[in-house]
Design a protein around this motif. Structure first.
Motif, mmCIF file in Angstrom:
data_model
loop_
_atom_site.group_PDB
_atom_site.id
_atom_site.type_symbol
_atom_site.label_atom_id
_atom_site.label_comp_id
_atom_site.label_asym_id
_atom_site.label_seq_id
_atom_site.Cartn_x
_atom_site.Cartn_y
_atom_site.Cartn_z
ATOM 1 N N ASP A 75 0.852 -1.189 0.000
ATOM 2 C CA ASP A 75 0.000 0.000 0.000
ATOM 3 C C ASP A 75 0.889 1.242 0.000
ATOM 4 O O ASP A 75 2.126 1.122 -0.089
ATOM 5 C CB ASP A 75 -0.949 -0.021 1.202
ATOM 6 N N PRO A 76 0.335 2.450 0.085
ATOM 7 C CA PRO A 76 1.177 3.660 0.062
ATOM 8 C C PRO A 76 2.213 3.727 1.174
ATOM 9 O O PRO A 76 3.195 4.463 1.058
ATOM 10 C CB PRO A 76 0.152 4.796 0.189
ATOM 11 N N GLY B 20 7.934 6.856 -1.282
ATOM 12 C CA GLY B 20 8.585 7.755 -2.221
ATOM 13 C C GLY B 20 8.350 7.413 -3.676
ATOM 14 O O GLY B 20 8.717 8.186 -4.563
ATOM 15 N N ARG B 21 7.738 6.277 -3.960
ATOM 16 C CA ARG B 21 7.550 5.874 -5.353
ATOM 17 C C ARG B 21 6.431 6.693 -6.002
ATOM 18 O O ARG B 21 5.431 6.998 -5.370
ATOM 19 C CB ARG B 21 7.187 4.393 -5.437
ATOM 20 N N TRP C 73 3.190 7.534 -8.508
ATOM 21 C CA TRP C 73 1.909 6.831 -8.598
ATOM 22 C C TRP C 73 1.906 5.647 -9.578
ATOM 23 O O TRP C 73 1.505 4.552 -9.195
ATOM 24 C CB TRP C 73 0.801 7.818 -8.974
ATOM 25 N N PRO C 74 2.328 5.794 -10.823
ATOM 26 C CA PRO C 74 2.182 4.639 -11.721
ATOM 27 C C PRO C 74 2.989 3.431 -11.263
ATOM 28 O O PRO C 74 2.501 2.301 -11.295
ATOM 29 C CB PRO C 74 2.681 5.177 -13.075
ATOM 30 N N LEU C 75 4.210 3.665 -10.812
ATOM 31 C CA LEU C 75 5.069 2.556 -10.393
ATOM 32 C C LEU C 75 4.524 1.901 -9.133
ATOM 33 O O LEU C 75 4.547 0.667 -9.006
ATOM 34 C CB LEU C 75 6.492 3.057 -10.169
ATOM 35 N N ASN C 76 4.020 2.693 -8.199
ATOM 36 C CA ASN C 76 3.462 2.133 -6.973
ATOM 37 C C ASN C 76 2.219 1.298 -7.270
ATOM 38 O O ASN C 76 2.029 0.207 -6.720
ATOM 39 C CB ASN C 76 3.121 3.261 -5.999
ATOM 40 N N SER C 77 1.367 1.784 -8.154
ATOM 41 C CA SER C 77 0.160 1.025 -8.514
ATOM 42 C C SER C 77 0.518 -0.274 -9.223
ATOM 43 O O SER C 77 -0.109 -1.319 -8.973
ATOM 44 C CB SER C 77 -0.750 1.881 -9.402
ATOM 45 N N LEU C 78 1.526 -0.219 -10.105
ATOM 46 C CA LEU C 78 1.941 -1.440 -10.785
ATOM 47 C C LEU C 78 2.512 -2.449 -9.795
ATOM 48 O O LEU C 78 2.258 -3.662 -9.902
ATOM 49 C CB LEU C 78 2.976 -1.104 -11.861
ATOM 50 N N THR C 79 3.279 -1.972 -8.799
ATOM 51 C CA THR C 79 3.829 -2.860 -7.774
ATOM 52 C C THR C 79 2.713 -3.532 -6.995
ATOM 53 O O THR C 79 2.763 -4.746 -6.721
ATOM 54 C CB THR C 79 4.730 -2.067 -6.814
#
Length: 734
Positions: free
Chosen positions: A136-137, A142-143, A145-151
């Motif tokens: 989750d966030p 620090g990531r 938005w797109p990279l965090n959502s893909l992870t």
């Protein structure tokens, strides 16, 4: 502006203010609505006008062009080409990495491959899942938005695929989760209660800059979405497996109520509103379950740890640890009540006691006649469940199945493991909202209060650890279960399979005999996602190499090209000079001057390569070279209108002799005139054959390079986008 006083008077009241408005109180809002309506109407009219004037034709042209390109691509030779063969191989590789490998790994762990019970045994199959810890966030603050959502999507898919295979192939009778269901569950603000950090446990410096944002964006509603996300991954496969198992399936149970420090916090930093929310949706953290003729005691050791914390010596923390302390004081009696309920169910009786209804005189009533569950019930083998592992001395080795580091090699002549072995052990450390092992005081209390503990299971560490504790902790063997998630610092996630076999009679007495083991375990390892990506990268490099070799061979051996030739255009290229002499017809006479038919043939008609007959690639017309009829010198003309005439004037020379023939052959009859020629790309006016051959070779080299680049780019692009699209589809499907 002030509101009226109680006596009815007012000073600048709202009503008097509104009465003096020139347009009334709604004039501004009415004007805004009318402007918005006018803007919308104008936009719709503009779009409709554009559609009628150009949009319809543009759309039709785009559809026709797309259909034409599709038709050109759906030919037999292109569909069975080498690049599409590579696409097919990529589909197999991606299916293997995203689907089939999960099936293979779990299939290797089937119960029948490692269980070792007497013939005819019918064991109870249980699986421990530890630390799914949904990303989750809070995980990577620090990531972008797109990279965090893909992870989040990739890690969720890994959990879902592993758990689906676990349920579909192994069909466990029971599932127990060992805490840390979420990664940032303790960070999301509750709807009720005091959510502030205690003064003795503030966030670390690197998280404080995100804390205000977390409290603003991620509250109760976000936690509920995370709860639904967890349920979407783990509950449907459990329900589906139960529906497919049929009547022969044992009584199934799934327990997810044991909290982890990422769900609640740890020790003195546990927030009561967070704990209340977790237990409201997942159940009590302290509970007793009878499964497979064993008693499972789950203990909220996170809250219990506040009892032995340094902060407990300075302030009253009983509101944190007291519920768990009360549970432990009553644990052995709770175990007996649970066992008796289980035995009543096995006998076909009501699990709850029913008192006989009778009327008695109050003075003669026997209040001691109050039967309770648990009186005379046997004590089944007890299994202790805790999120945080029990205490062990520093450097206690975890055994050969630990991934982080294998055991140190013992010196010559030593049979047992090296002790202490820090690299193979769980680190004895603590920090903000975590402690790697329980305190020795809490561990000893836990084993003693629960009683008859034959085995303990824990999570939190993310890696496997197996050991047997010392006599102070009852020589209890303990296994710390690997995390199921690919994002928890272990290359090969896993889960623990437990086979329980403890046959008993109707009174709960064991039938297998004293001293017989009733529990067997097996660590099931899942795919390494990093190794899967490494295989993708290796096959990607091989793909580039193969396509490069093919692109080199295409111009060398004149192989069929994959790149489509450019579409021919219908643009008429006007001649930039007049032809001097037309070609001779079949009877030896030349045709009329620059006729309309020749113009159409020279400029409007195209061959298959997209060039007009007799036209240079730059649009300049070219006429064939010839000699004068009497063997005179050749005549040339540049495309820019500069002409070199022949010195031989016989038979239609420069004077254009003959009936009807004009100068330079503009006439329609008479003797022959000289033919005018503009050299082709590979020809040169001034040098000999050697220079001409060199020019041809240079042009051929340039053409071969263009073919190589075109083929490599086209084939590589085709393989990449089709393979990535298929991977994206599987990722979207989960």
């Amino acid at each position: 502006m002030a509101w009226p006083y109680s006596d009815g008077s007012s000073h600048g009241s709202y009503s008097s203010f509104a009465s003096h408005q020139p347009f009334g109180r709604d004039s501004g809002s009415t004007s805004l609505v009318e402007d918005l309506r006018a803007f919308i109407a104008s936009t719709i009219r503009s779009l409709w006008r554009f559609w009628n004037e150009r949009g319809r034709r543009m759309t039709l042209a785009a559809l026709v062009s797309a259909a034409h390109r599709l038709r050109r691509n759906l030919t037999y030779n292109r569909l069975l080409s080498f690049p599409h063969l590579l696409v097919g191989l990529w589909i197999v590789v991606v299916l293997w990495g995203e689907r089939w490998i999960f099936h293979t790994k779990v299939e290797d762990c089937h119960w029948s491959k490692w269980e070792n019970w007497p013939a005819g045994a019918d064991p109870h199959h249980l699986i421990f899942v530890a630390d799914p810890q949904l990303i989750d966030p809070h995980s990577y603050p620090g990531r972008p938005w797109p990279l965090n959502s893909l992870t989040m999507t990739i890690t969720d898919n890994y959990l879902r695929r592993s758990y689906n295979q676990l349920q579909g192939q192994l069909e466990p009778d029971s599932i127990f989760f060992l805490g840390d269901l979420f990664d940032g569950g303790r960070e999301w603000k509750t709807a009720h209660g005091d959510f502030r950090d205690p003064e003795w446990g503030p966030h670390p410096e690197d998280e404080r800059k995100y804390q205000k944002k977390w409290n603003r964006k991620y509250g109760e509603a976000y936690w509920l979405r995370e709860y639904a996300r967890f349920g979407d991954i783990f509950f449907p496969p459990w329900v589906k497996a139960g529906e497919q198992s049929g009547a022969g399936q044992k009584r199934r149970k799934i327990v997810v109520s044991l909290p982890g420090n990422h769900d609640l916090g740890f020790g003195a930093e546990v927030k009561i509103p967070v704990r209340n929310r977790f237990e409201a949706y997942f159940g009590e953290g302290n509970r007793v379950d009878v499964v497979g003729n064993h008693t499972f005691v789950s203990v909220d050791t996170l809250s219990l740890s506040a009892r032995s914390s340094d902060e407990a010596k300075r302030r009253d923390l009983r509101y944190i640890f007291k519920p768990t302390e009360i549970f432990l004081d009553d644990a052995q009696w709770a175990k007996k009540r649970a066992v008796e309920k289980e035995l009543r169910i096995l006998k076909g009786q009501d699990p709850e006691l029913r008192f006989n209804h009778r009327i008695e005189d109050l003075k003669k009533a026997n209040f001691d006649d109050r039967p309770e569950l648990g009186e005379g019930a046997p004590d089944l083998p007890t299994i202790l469940l805790t999120h945080v592992p029990l205490y062990r001395p520093k450097g206690t080795p975890c055994g050969p199945l630990r991934e982080h580091s294998p055991p140190s090699k013992p010196p010559a002549g030593q049979d047992g493991p090296v002790v202490p072995d820090d690299r193979n052990a769980i680190s004895i450390s603590r920090g903000y909202q975590y402690q790697n092992v329980l305190s020795e005081e809490d561990s000893v209390l836990l084993v003693k209060k629960v009683g008859n503990v034959i085995h303990a299971f824990s999570g939190d560490d993310h890696d496997y650890c197996e050991l047997t504790h010392d006599a102070n902790q009852g020589n209890v063997p303990e296994i710390t279960v690997k995390s199921l998630s690919m994002a928890m610092g272990v290359m090969t996630p896993g889960f623990l399979m437990v086979s329980l076999y403890n046959p008993i009679d109707v009174d709960g007495k064991p039938l297998a005999g004293p001293g017989k083991p009733t529990l067997q375990t097996h660590l099931c390892l899942l795919p390494s996602q990093l190794k899967t990506y490494a295989r993708y990268a290796t096959f990607g490099l091989l793909t580039v190499l193969l396509l490069t070799i093919r692109a080199v061979l295409v111009p060398l051996f004149k192989l069929p090209r994959f790149a489509l030739d450019p579409e021919p255009t219908n643009t008429i290229i006007l001649p930039i000079f007049k032809a001097k002499v037309e070609d001779y017809d079949a009877h030896g006479s030349h045709s009329a001057g620059f006729s309309a038919s020749r113009f159409r043939q020279g400029s409007g008609t195209r061959d298959r390569s997209g060039s007009a007959p007799g036209a240079r690639p730059n649009g300049i017309s070219t006429l064939a070279r010839t000699s004068s009829p009497k063997g005179g010198r050749k005549s040339h003309a540049h495309g820019h209108g500069h002409h070199h005439s022949s010195n031989n004037t016989k038979g239609g020379g420069s004077n254009g002799s003959g009936s009807g023939s004009g100068k330079w052959g503009w006439g329609t009859g008479g003797s022959r005139g000289p033919k005018i020629e503009i050299p082709g790309e590979n020809e040169d006016f001034y040098n000999g054959d050697k220079w001409k051959a060199a020019s041809r070779n240079s042009a051929r080299s340039r053409s071969a390079v263009r073919v190589f680049v075109s083929e490599l780019w086209t084939t590589l692009y085709r393989v990449v986008w089709m393979s990535v699209l298929f991977w994206g589809y599987l990722t979207w499907k989960g």
